[in-house]
Design a protein around this motif. Structure first.
Motif, short mmCIF file in Angstrom:
data_model
loop_
_atom_site.label_atom_id
_atom_site.label_comp_id
_atom_site.label_asym_id
_atom_site.label_seq_id
_atom_site.Cartn_x
_atom_site.Cartn_y
_atom_site.Cartn_z
N GLU A 84 35.30 37.40 29.67
CA GLU A 84 35.40 37.23 31.11
C GLU A 84 36.23 36.00 31.47
OE1 GLU A 84 32.49 37.93 34.93
OE2 GLU A 84 31.62 37.11 33.10
N HIS A 85 36.45 35.15 30.48
CA HIS A 85 37.26 33.95 30.71
C HIS A 85 38.71 34.30 31.09
CE1 HIS A 85 33.86 32.60 28.33
NE2 HIS A 85 34.12 31.35 28.70
N ALA A 86 39.19 35.47 30.68
CA ALA A 86 40.58 35.85 30.99
C ALA A 86 40.78 35.98 32.50
CB ALA A 86 40.96 37.14 30.26
N PRO A 87 39.93 36.73 33.24
CA PRO A 87 40.10 36.73 34.70
C PRO A 87 39.86 35.35 35.30
CG PRO A 87 38.74 38.60 34.02
CD PRO A 87 38.97 37.75 32.81
N TRP A 88 38.93 34.59 34.76
CA TRP A 88 38.68 33.24 35.28
C TRP A 88 39.94 32.39 35.19
CZ3 TRP A 88 33.43 31.84 32.50
CH2 TRP A 88 32.41 32.65 33.00
N ALA A 89 40.65 32.48 34.05
CA ALA A 89 41.87 31.68 33.87
C ALA A 89 42.96 32.13 34.84
CB ALA A 89 42.36 31.79 32.42
N LEU A 90 43.14 33.42 34.98
CA LEU A 90 44.15 33.94 35.91
C LEU A 90 43.83 33.52 37.34
CD1 LEU A 90 44.42 37.40 34.22
CD2 LEU A 90 46.38 35.89 34.61
N GLN A 91 42.57 33.64 37.73
CA GLN A 91 42.16 33.29 39.08
C GLN A 91 42.27 31.79 39.31
OE1 GLN A 91 38.00 34.08 40.18
NE2 GLN A 91 38.86 35.24 41.89
N ASP A 92 41.85 30.99 38.35
CA ASP A 92 41.92 29.54 38.49
C ASP A 92 43.36 29.06 38.59
OD1 ASP A 92 40.37 27.03 38.58
OD2 ASP A 92 41.42 26.58 36.71
N TYR A 93 44.27 29.76 37.94
CA TYR A 93 45.69 29.42 38.03
C TYR A 93 46.26 29.75 39.42
CZ TYR A 93 50.49 28.59 36.66
OH TYR A 93 51.77 28.08 36.59
N GLY A 94 45.67 30.76 40.06
CA GLY A 94 46.11 31.12 41.42
C GLY A 94 46.46 32.58 41.61
N PHE A 95 46.30 33.39 40.57
CA PHE A 95 46.62 34.82 40.72
C PHE A 95 45.48 35.55 41.41
CE2 PHE A 95 49.43 33.72 37.11
CZ PHE A 95 50.63 34.06 37.70
N LYS A 96 45.83 36.32 42.43
CA LYS A 96 44.85 37.10 43.18
C LYS A 96 45.04 38.60 42.97
CE LYS A 96 44.72 33.63 46.90
NZ LYS A 96 43.72 32.81 46.35
N VAL A 97 46.24 38.99 42.50
CA VAL A 97 46.57 40.40 42.28
C VAL A 97 47.33 40.51 40.96
CG1 VAL A 97 47.91 42.38 43.14
CG2 VAL A 97 46.76 40.87 44.77
N ILE A 98 47.01 41.56 40.20
CA ILE A 98 47.76 41.88 38.99
C ILE A 98 48.20 43.33 39.10
CG2 ILE A 98 47.78 41.96 36.47
CD1 ILE A 98 45.34 40.04 36.57
N ILE A 99 49.49 43.56 38.92
CA ILE A 99 50.06 44.91 39.00
C ILE A 99 50.61 45.26 37.63
CG2 ILE A 99 51.83 46.36 40.08
CD1 ILE A 99 51.73 44.40 42.50
N ALA A 100 50.24 46.43 37.12
CA ALA A 100 50.71 46.90 35.82
C ALA A 100 50.58 48.43 35.78
CB ALA A 100 49.90 46.27 34.69
N PRO A 101 51.25 49.07 34.81
CA PRO A 101 51.08 50.52 34.68
C PRO A 101 49.68 50.91 34.21
CG PRO A 101 53.12 49.81 33.63
CD PRO A 101 52.34 48.58 33.96
N SER A 102 49.03 50.01 33.44
CA SER A 102 47.68 50.30 32.95
C SER A 102 47.00 49.00 32.53
CB SER A 102 47.71 51.28 31.77
OG SER A 102 48.44 50.73 30.69
N PHE A 103 45.68 49.04 32.53
CA PHE A 103 44.85 47.90 32.14
C PHE A 103 43.81 48.34 31.13
CE2 PHE A 103 46.21 47.00 36.48
CZ PHE A 103 46.63 45.68 36.39
N ALA A 104 43.36 47.42 30.29
CA ALA A 104 42.20 47.68 29.46
C ALA A 104 40.99 47.79 30.39
CB ALA A 104 42.00 46.56 28.46
N ASP A 105 40.10 48.74 30.13
CA ASP A 105 38.99 49.04 31.05
C ASP A 105 38.09 47.83 31.32
OD1 ASP A 105 39.70 51.65 31.51
OD2 ASP A 105 38.38 52.48 29.99
N ILE A 106 37.66 47.14 30.28
CA ILE A 106 36.73 46.03 30.47
C ILE A 106 37.40 44.91 31.25
CG2 ILE A 106 35.38 44.24 29.30
CD1 ILE A 106 34.82 46.32 27.09
N PHE A 107 38.65 44.61 30.92
CA PHE A 107 39.39 43.57 31.64
C PHE A 107 39.52 43.96 33.12
CE2 PHE A 107 43.40 42.07 33.41
CZ PHE A 107 43.25 40.70 33.27
#
Length: 193
Positions: A84-107
Motif C-alpha cells: 500500500e506504500h506505492a499509492p502513498w508515495a504517489l499521493q504524497d508526491y502530488g499525483f491525484k490521477v494515474i492514467i494507463a492502459p491497465s493496472f495490477a488489480d491490487i494496486f
C-alpha cells in the motif's frame, strides 16, 4: 479524504510498461507506518544515483514536470507485490490521477481506497497523451462525474465502478462510510445491551 470531482493538472509521462511496486517505492523505505513522507522516495532508483543525487536522465527530475498531478504510464502499472506504500508515495508526491492502459488489480484497488483515481484508457489514447506530454507541457482535465479526460484537442471516456466513484466523489474511505451510519450503529448497540 478530499472529494474528487474534477481536476485540471499537469501530466507527467512515464513511458514504461510493467512498472512494479518496488520501482514505485523500493523495499528499504517500507519501514514507516505513517502515510506521509513517502513522496521523496518515489521512483527512488530512477530519480537518484548511488550518491543520492538527482539523475538528469529521469524525466520526473525535469523542472517542466514540477507540480505534475496526473501520471500517464504504460500498461500493467503497479504490478508486483501488494504494498500500500506505492499509492502513498504517489499521493504524497502530488499525483491525484494515474492514467494507463491497465493496472495490477491490487494496486488499482489500493489507489482507489486511498483517494487516487486510476483511469484505464485504450493504448492508442494513452500513447497520444504520452507523446503530447513528452513534447511539451500538457494539461488535461479529468471529470469524474462525466467520466471524461480532455486534453483540449480530444475527449476520452473512461469506465469506473459505481462504488469507488461514489467514494471518490464524496471523499469517503471505508471508515468514513461507516461513520455515516454512526447514529444507526449507536441505536443498535443500545438495543442489544
Amino acid at each position: 479524504m478530499e472529494p474528487f470531482k474534477t481536476l485540471t493538472g499537469l501530466v507527467f509521462p512515464l513511458n514504461r510498461k510493467n512498472v512494479d511496486t518496488d520501482q514505485i517505492i523500493p523495499k528499504q523505505f517500507l519501514k514507516r507506518i505513517e502515510r506521509q513522507g513517502f513522496g521523496e522516495c518515489l521512483f527512488y532508483h530512477w530519480r537518484f544515483d548511488n550518491n543520492g543525487q538527482k539523475r538528469a536522465d529521469f524525466p520526473l527530475n525535469d523542472p517542466k514536470y514540477a507540480g505534475a498531478s496526473i501520471l500517464v504510464a504504460g500498461e500493467n502499472f503497479g504490478c508486483g507485490s501488494s504494498r500500500e506504500h506505492a499509492p502513498w508515495a504517489l499521493q504524497d508526491y502530488g499525483f491525484k490521477v494515474i492514467i494507463a492502459p491497465s493496472f495490477a488489480d491490487i494496486f488499482h484497488n489500493n489507489c482507489l481506497k486511498n483517494g487516487i483515481l486510476t483511469i484505464e484508457l485504450p493504448e492508442e489514447n494513452v500513447a497520444a497523451l504520452l507523446k503530447e506530454a513528452e513534447a511539451d507541457s500538457l494539461y488535461v482535465t479529468v471529470d469524474l462525474e462525466k467520466q471524461t479526460v480532455s486534453n483540449g484537442n480530444a475527449e476520452f471516456s473512461f469506465d469506473i465502478d459505481p462504488y469507488p466513484k461514489h467514494m471518490l466523489l464524496n471523499g469517503l474511505d471505508e471508515i468514513g462510510l461507516t461513520l455515516m451510519l454512526e447514529e444507526e450503529i449507536s441505536k443498535y448497540e443500545q438495543s442489544v445491551q
